[in-house]
Write a protein that holds these residues in place. Structure first.
Motif, PDB file in Angstrom:
ATOM      1  N   ARG A  38      31.714  13.393  10.067  1.00  0.00           N
ATOM      2  CA  ARG A  38      31.490  14.587   9.153  1.00  0.00           C
ATOM      3  C   ARG A  38      32.874  15.389   9.024  1.00  0.00           C
ATOM      4  O   ARG A  38      33.214  15.561   8.089  1.00  0.00           O
ATOM      5  CB  ARG A  38      30.686  15.548   9.794  1.00  0.00           C
ATOM      6  CG  ARG A  38      28.963  14.880   9.423  1.00  0.00           C
ATOM      7  CD  ARG A  38      28.091  16.186   9.754  1.00  0.00           C
ATOM      8  NE  ARG A  38      26.717  15.766   9.867  1.00  0.00           N
ATOM      9  CZ  ARG A  38      25.710  15.939  10.782  1.00  0.00           C
ATOM     10  NH1 ARG A  38      26.465  16.477  11.950  1.00  0.00           N
ATOM     11  NH2 ARG A  38      24.825  15.655  10.798  1.00  0.00           N
TER      12      ARG A  38
ATOM     13  N   SER B 230      29.533  21.578   5.736  1.00  0.00           N
ATOM     14  CA  SER B 230      29.380  20.347   6.532  1.00  0.00           C
ATOM     15  C   SER B 230      29.943  20.724   7.990  1.00  0.00           C
ATOM     16  O   SER B 230      29.303  20.208   9.147  1.00  0.00           O
ATOM     17  CB  SER B 230      29.915  19.001   6.012  1.00  0.00           C
ATOM     18  OG  SER B 230      29.792  17.979   6.920  1.00  0.00           O
TER      19      SER B 230
ATOM     20  N   LEU C  62      28.152  14.278   2.143  1.00  0.00           N
ATOM     21  CA  LEU C  62      28.346  15.486   2.948  1.00  0.00           C
ATOM     22  C   LEU C  62      27.217  16.798   2.286  1.00  0.00           C
ATOM     23  O   LEU C  62      26.535  17.361   3.305  1.00  0.00           O
ATOM     24  CB  LEU C  62      29.536  16.031   2.908  1.00  0.00           C
ATOM     25  CG  LEU C  62      30.516  15.277   3.903  1.00  0.00           C
ATOM     26  CD1 LEU C  62      31.866  16.026   3.578  1.00  0.00           C
ATOM     27  CD2 LEU C  62      30.255  14.860   5.340  1.00  0.00           C
TER      28      LEU C  62
END
Length: 608
Positions: free
Chosen positions: A399, A384, A438
């Protein structure tokens, strides 16, 4: 010739789409019935899990590839248009299915250390006194007497009283549910929290990268063996995960930038941040050792404006803290009241729980258990941080915070006592929703350059593979058999209440459940000095009590090993008074056989 080839491709495409439709129907039937197998001419044919749906996706993908570009574009447009209302309904169906599974197959007995500890503490909250008074222990002659009369889930306190070991958050939730729905309330907390967790994961994923990612992440939660397994127990892991996810979601919604015309007023952002702080506070009350995680929702809420409006960012942090801190202070009061210090938990000194030598074992076990239960694709979340900015505002910021949150959850338990069973992944459940979001986002955002068609196919194949793996593992691990297995604690406790005399004292490891269901005094043999079994039985009988011993099959050799020199062990060689089908035996401790044929302990149902 070209026209002929085009006609053949269209025909093959229709055949493949037909096979996809048939496989999808079979997949729905398998999910509804639990699967089947048969033999045709000696060949075993079976279907289980969501594998037929995987074949449906593969057939559909192959049929899609055989279409010309205009037909592909039209198909994608129709799919996206139809999927918008379909995706939330899929999430709602998964949420309802988990709730129903928890209500039907979940544990409905106060058994074991954790289950009894939480449920009985809820009962103490309703009674208004968190201390269990045992004045009779003052005259008991053997060493360590207070501990011998302390059931699992409790610890001795001052003046021969007992206090709960566990944090107050979950017992108080159970108290609220009991007031709302009655005596079955404590056993519904986890199914309800599990169902809500699926919906929260969908909302969190949709915020990061759209409805498709949210739906896939929610389905991963719904099919996770760890989530399903722990939803069926009256333990704190699923509720803690639910409130941490709610805190992250509310903070993220408050932080997301909006176009000038659609931006919510500051008071609404303040309300979201206050809700995030309160949710984090409840999560801390449920699992206080995860208190450091509160940094993440607080930072998410304030970070986007930290440079441009530092005063407003500070106010956001303060709002979060004002909402969260009362719960932290409540836990500190609870600890100080029961254990003598606001920093002292019911588990005792932290040095006995957290140690550097535990890191190596946990580093080896947690990733392996995650791989075995969820499959290797779940580790895509590790990619991610490498993704570029997504199509949604502040997706990179979320994120990064979410990725760090996952690592922080793992870090909180790297130093914790190591365990040997896969389901101790339950400690890491607060990270699961974010980790799944994610992982799905890596597939969706990582294939953006390949075009919308390939994005959709990649995400669909990823979803089917990971959901199939999780659902299959859950079946293999017999997750839905938990409730039936745990019912033995209620069965034995109710047998003691109805068949043994009122003056019975039960020597047992079922120390909490026997107390809970029968009200009889229990004596833990694992805390009794090895030289005191004979004298303890004689003392109890001389004091007007009748001692009984309850052992499971696996405990019998351990019981012999603990008291090798004691004459009263002869009762184990006689037929037991009663036997439960789950290999639980009730023994009398008299000098002669009291029965030739053991009574069967009946299987009971119901919450109490």
């Amino acid at each position: 010739m070209a026209a002929f080839d085009a006609a053949r491709r269209r025909t093959a495409s229709r055949v493949l789409f037909g096979l996809a439709a048939g496989a999808a129907i079979l997949g729905i039937a398998v999910l509804w019935t639990g699967g089947f197998f048969t033999r045709i001419y000696g060949v075993r044919i079976s279907a289980r899990g969501v594998r037929p749906i995987l074949f449906a996706v593969l057939f559909a993908a192959a049929g899609f590839r055989l279409q010309d570009r205009s037909a592909q574009d039209a198909f994608i447009a129709r799919f996206l248009r139809w999927s918008k209302p379909l995706l939330p309904s899929m999430v709602g169906t998964a949420s309802a299915a988990l709730l129903i599974a928890g209500a039907l197959y979940g544990t409905q007995s106060a058994g074991g250390s954790d289950g009894y500890g939480y449920i009985s503490q809820s009962k103490l909250w309703r009674a208004g006194d968190l201390r269990v008074h045992q004045d009779f222990v003052a005259s008991v002659p053997w060493p360590n007497a207070d501990w011998t009369f302390t059931p699992l889930g409790y610890r001795p306190s001052d003046n021969h009283t007992l206090v709960p070991t566990y944090a107050p958050g979950l017992p108080l939730l159970m108290t609220l549910f009991t007031g709302a729905v009655g005596r079955c309330g404590p056993y519904l907390v986890n199914p309800v929290c599990g169902a809500i967790l699926i919906i929260l994961t969908y909302a969190l994923g949709s915020l990061v990268s759209g409805r498709g990612v949210g739906t896939v992440a929610a389905l991963m939660v719904a099919s996770s063996p760890t989530v399903l397994y722990m939803t069926l127990w009256p333990l704190s892991d699923v509720p803690a995960a639910t409130f941490w996810t709610a805190s992250l979601l509310l903070a993220s919604r408050a932080a997301m930038p909006r176009p000038p015309g659609s931006a919510p007023p500051e008071w609404r952002r303040t309300a979201l941040i206050a809700g995030s702080g309160a949710a984090a506070g409840v999560a801390v009350a449920i699992r206080p050792n995860l208190f450091p995680l509160a940094v993440f929702p607080a930072a998410i809420a304030a970070w986007p404006i930290a440079r441009t409006a530092p005063l407003r960012a500070t106010l956001r942090m303060a709002t979060f803290g004002i909402a969260c801190v009362p719960f932290v202070l409540f836990v500190a009061w609870f600890y100080n009241n029961l254990y003598g210090s606001p920093l002292q938990s019911g588990y005792g000194n932290t040095d006995s729980i957290f140690a550097w030598e535990n890191v190596r074992a946990n580093l080896a076990r947690y990733p392996r258990w995650l791989w075995e239960s969820q499959g290797p694709l779940v580790f895509l979340f590790l990619l991610s941080p490498l993704l570029s900015d997504g199509p949604l505002p502040a997706s990179r910021m979320l994120r990064r915070w979410f990725f760090t949150f996952v690592l922080a959850v793992f870090a909180c338990y790297l130093w914790y006592l190591p365990f040997d069973a896969w389901w101790y992944l339950r400690f890491l459940l607060p990270a699961f929703p974010v980790m799944f979001v994610l992982a799905a986002d890596v597939v969706w955002s990582g294939t953006r350059r390949l075009g919308l068609q390939r994005q959709v196919v990649a995400l669909a194949v990823f979803a089917v593979v990971v959901v199939d793996y999780g659902a299959t593992r859950a079946v293999e691990l017999d997750a839905l058999g938990i409730g039936d297995g745990e019912q033995k604690y209620a069965d034995v406790g109710r047998f003691v209440a109805s068949r043994l005399p009122a003056n019975a004292v039960v020597v047992v490891q079922h120390s909490g459940s026997v107390r809970y269901y029968s009200g009889r005094r229990t004596l833990r043999y694992d805390a009794l000095d090895a030289d005191w079994l004979d004298r303890a039985i004689a003392y109890l009988r001389a004091s007007g009590f009748e001692p009984y011993v309850i052992l499971e099959r696996w405990e019998i050799p351990k019981f012999r090993e603990r008291f090798p020199t004691q004459q009263s062990l002869g009762f184990i060689d006689r037929p037991p008074l009663a036997v439960h089908s789950r290999d639980v035996y009730v023994y009398g401790t008299g000098t002669s056989a009291e029965t030739d044929v053991p009574q069967p302990i009946p299987h009971t149902t119901g919450c109490e």
